[in-house]
Design a protein around this motif. Sequence first.
Motif, short mmCIF file in Angstrom:
data_model
loop_
_atom_site.label_atom_id
_atom_site.label_comp_id
_atom_site.label_asym_id
_atom_site.label_seq_id
_atom_site.Cartn_x
_atom_site.Cartn_y
_atom_site.Cartn_z
N LYS A 10 0.85 -1.19 0.00
CA LYS A 10 0.00 0.00 0.00
C LYS A 10 0.89 1.24 0.00
O LYS A 10 1.82 1.35 0.79
N SER A 11 0.58 2.18 -0.87
CA SER A 11 1.29 3.45 -0.92
C SER A 11 0.83 4.33 0.24
O SER A 11 -0.19 4.05 0.88
N LYS A 12 1.54 5.41 0.46
CA LYS A 12 1.13 6.35 1.51
C LYS A 12 -0.25 6.91 1.22
O LYS A 12 -1.07 7.07 2.13
N LYS A 13 -0.52 7.17 -0.05
CA LYS A 13 -1.83 7.71 -0.43
C LYS A 13 -2.95 6.73 -0.07
O LYS A 13 -3.99 7.12 0.45
N LYS A 14 -2.73 5.44 -0.32
CA LYS A 14 -3.74 4.43 0.03
C LYS A 14 -3.91 4.30 1.54
O LYS A 14 -5.01 4.06 2.03
N ILE A 15 -2.82 4.49 2.26
CA ILE A 15 -2.91 4.44 3.73
C ILE A 15 -3.68 5.65 4.25
O ILE A 15 -4.49 5.52 5.16
N LEU A 20 -8.76 7.79 6.52
CA LEU A 20 -9.95 8.63 6.33
C LEU A 20 -11.23 7.80 6.37
O LEU A 20 -12.26 8.27 6.85
N ASP A 21 -11.15 6.56 5.90
CA ASP A 21 -12.31 5.67 5.95
C ASP A 21 -12.69 5.29 7.38
O ASP A 21 -13.85 5.01 7.66
N GLU A 22 -11.71 5.28 8.27
CA GLU A 22 -11.96 4.92 9.68
C GLU A 22 -12.93 5.90 10.34
O GLU A 22 -13.81 5.51 11.07
N GLN A 23 -12.73 7.17 10.15
CA GLN A 23 -13.58 8.25 10.64
C GLN A 23 -13.79 8.29 12.15
O GLN A 23 -14.64 9.01 12.63
N VAL A 24 -13.06 7.52 12.91
CA VAL A 24 -13.21 7.51 14.37
C VAL A 24 -11.81 7.58 14.99
O VAL A 24 -10.90 6.88 14.57
N GLN A 25 -11.70 8.46 15.98
CA GLN A 25 -10.44 8.53 16.71
C GLN A 25 -10.71 8.19 18.16
O GLN A 25 -11.80 8.46 18.64
N PRO A 26 -9.80 7.61 18.89
CA PRO A 26 -8.44 7.35 18.46
C PRO A 26 -8.39 6.21 17.44
O PRO A 26 -9.20 5.28 17.49
N PHE A 27 -7.41 6.29 16.55
CA PHE A 27 -7.18 5.21 15.61
C PHE A 27 -6.62 4.03 16.37
O PHE A 27 -5.80 4.19 17.27
N GLU A 28 -7.09 2.85 16.04
CA GLU A 28 -6.56 1.63 16.65
C GLU A 28 -5.71 0.93 15.60
O GLU A 28 -6.20 0.60 14.51
N ILE A 29 -4.45 0.72 15.94
CA ILE A 29 -3.49 0.12 15.04
C ILE A 29 -3.01 -1.18 15.67
O ILE A 29 -2.52 -1.18 16.81
N CYS A 30 -3.13 -2.28 14.94
CA CYS A 30 -2.65 -3.58 15.42
C CYS A 30 -1.34 -3.94 14.73
O CYS A 30 -1.26 -3.94 13.51
N VAL A 31 -0.34 -4.26 15.55
CA VAL A 31 0.97 -4.67 15.04
C VAL A 31 1.23 -6.07 15.59
O VAL A 31 1.12 -6.29 16.80
N PRO A 32 1.56 -7.02 14.72
CA PRO A 32 1.68 -8.41 15.17
C PRO A 32 2.89 -8.67 16.06
O PRO A 32 3.97 -8.15 15.84
#
Length: 151
Positions: A10-15, A20-32
Motif C-alpha cells: 500500500k502506498s502512503k496515499k492508500k494508507i 480517512l475511511d476509519e472516521q473515528v479517533q483514536p485510531f486503533e493500530i494492530c501490530v503483530p
Amino acid sequence: MIEIQNLYQKSKKKIVNLLLDEQVQPFEICVPKSTRLFHSEKQAIAIDYAKLAYSGQLLSTCAQSFDYEAIKPHLYESALFQIRTNNIEELANALFKVSFGYVNDPEDEFFSEETFYFDEYANQFLYEIKQGIREPACKYFYQAYLEFLKK
C-alpha cells in the motif's frame, strides 16, 4: 481498526485513504507479535519486542495522544496502539514505515521510489536509547526487549 498486515504493497496515499475511511479517533493500530514464551527462542522474543518498541516510537511521533497495550511474553497476539492525531498524512507516513518491519520489503519494485529500511532505523533507535539520547515511547516493550536479550 488498521492491521499492519493489511498494508502490504500500500502506498502512503492508500494508507491515508484507509485512515480517512476509519472516521473515528483514536485510531486503533494492530501490530503483530510473532513470538511466544516457551515456544520461541529468547533472541527471537527480544527482536519481536524491539520491533514493537520501534513501531510504537514511530506511531507516537505523530500523535496528540498515544497509548498502547503491554502484551506479555506468554501471549501470542497483536499489540494494540491507540493514536489520536490531527495530522493524517504524518500518521500514514508512520504506518508506511512500520509496514516495512512486517509486511513490505524495501527491495520490492513496488516501492522503488519510497523505501524505508526498518531494521537499520530500529537498531539506531535502540542505540540512541542505550546512549541516553532518546526515551522510548513504549517502555514496556523496550524493557521486555532488554530482558530477553540478556537471557
